[in-house]
Design a protein around this motif. Structure first.
Motif, PDB file in Angstrom:
ATOM      1  N   HIS A   1       0.831  -1.201   0.000  1.00  0.00           N
ATOM      2  CA  HIS A   1       0.000   0.000   0.000  1.00  0.00           C
ATOM      3  C   HIS A   1       0.866   1.252   0.000  1.00  0.00           C
ATOM      4  N   PRO A   2       0.315   2.367  -0.448  1.00  0.00           N
ATOM      5  CA  PRO A   2       1.086   3.614  -0.466  1.00  0.00           C
ATOM      6  C   PRO A   2       1.098   4.329   0.889  1.00  0.00           C
ATOM      7  N   TYR A   3       0.927   3.597   1.958  1.00  0.00           N
ATOM      8  CA  TYR A   3       0.894   4.172   3.297  1.00  0.00           C
ATOM      9  C   TYR A   3       2.153   3.770   4.061  1.00  0.00           C
ATOM     10  N   SER A   4       2.492   4.561   5.062  1.00  0.00           N
ATOM     11  CA  SER A   4       3.663   4.230   5.885  1.00  0.00           C
ATOM     12  C   SER A   4       3.292   3.137   6.886  1.00  0.00           C
ATOM     13  N   LEU A   5       4.315   2.494   7.422  1.00  0.00           N
ATOM     14  CA  LEU A   5       4.077   1.470   8.444  1.00  0.00           C
ATOM     15  C   LEU A   5       3.435   2.087   9.680  1.00  0.00           C
ATOM     16  N   GLU A   6       3.740   3.352   9.949  1.00  0.00           N
ATOM     17  CA  GLU A   6       3.117   4.037  11.080  1.00  0.00           C
ATOM     18  C   GLU A   6       1.629   4.260  10.820  1.00  0.00           C
ATOM     19  N   GLU A   7       1.271   4.657   9.608  1.00  0.00           N
ATOM     20  CA  GLU A   7      -0.140   4.898   9.287  1.00  0.00           C
ATOM     21  C   GLU A   7      -0.974   3.620   9.372  1.00  0.00           C
ATOM     22  N   LEU A   8      -0.354   2.487   9.107  1.00  0.00           N
ATOM     23  CA  LEU A   8      -1.053   1.203   9.192  1.00  0.00           C
ATOM     24  C   LEU A   8      -0.946   0.578  10.579  1.00  0.00           C
ATOM     25  N   LYS A   9      -0.280   1.256  11.501  1.00  0.00           N
ATOM     26  CA  LYS A   9      -0.025   0.774  12.870  1.00  0.00           C
ATOM     27  C   LYS A   9       0.734  -0.549  12.876  1.00  0.00           C
ATOM     28  N   VAL A  10       1.562  -0.719  11.855  1.00  0.00           N
ATOM     29  CA  VAL A  10       2.466  -1.860  11.840  1.00  0.00           C
ATOM     30  C   VAL A  10       3.602  -1.572  12.815  1.00  0.00           C
TER      31      VAL A  10
END
Length: 172
Positions: free
Chosen positions: A66-75
């Motif tokens: 996905h074009p999201y950061s790992l922080e945005e996905l709460k990974v």
């Protein structure tokens, strides 16, 4: 990114604001920090600064799907990063978005590569999947912390391209 998404609709979270460091000003105040308190304060400040430095190295890594950061996905979260500067040890525990995530090893490899490129060699880096969050947690953990397996993965040009794409800065 990858075609045929494993998690087509991930939950997106808001990024935390980056903390700003400010110079402290101590005047002729009755509440001024005394020298012994100042030493403790400075030691704590250094620990917090080191922690934030580590966190800032990994917070903007992009997810391989996905074009999201790992922080945005709460990974990746602040709570998942442990730093022991005295013993030169860092542990990053990440949480895949789904239990059967086939990208967990790629995410872990991205974290390891980013830290390898960013940190002095004295640090031992331990990358882990959060307990109970992945179907093959022990196999992924073993793979991510085995130097020979990591070295072999980094000899694969397709995998290196994928890691580099995840680590590339985004200016959005």
């Amino acid at each position: 990114m990858v075609s045929g998404l494993i998690n087509a609709n991930p939950v997106i979270y808001e990024k935390k604001q980056r903390r700003v460091r400010r110079a402290s000003s101590v005047g002729d105040d009755e509440h001024a920090i005394e020298p012994i308190d100042q030493i403790e304060f400075e030691a704590r400040f250094v620990r917090v600064f080191i922690f934030l430095t580590f966190l800032n190295h990994i917070r903007d890594i992009k997810d391989p799907e996905h074009p999201y950061s790992l922080e945005e996905l709460k990974v990746i979260t602040e709570e998942a990063v442990e730093v022991d500067d005295d013993n030169s040890y860092v542990r990053v525990t990440f949480t895949p978005t789904v239990e059967h995530c086939s990208m967990a090893t790629v995410i872990g490899l991205c974290l390891r590569v980013k830290l390898m490129r960013s940190l002095p060699q004295r640090y031992k880096v331990d990358i882990r999947v959060a307990p109970g969050t992945h179907a093959t947690e022990s196999a992924v953990n073993k793979q991510l912390n085995d130097k020979e397996r990591v070295a072999a993965a980094l000899e694969n040009p397709n995998l290196v391209d994928m890691v580099d794409e995840c680590l590339a800065p985004s200016y959005a």
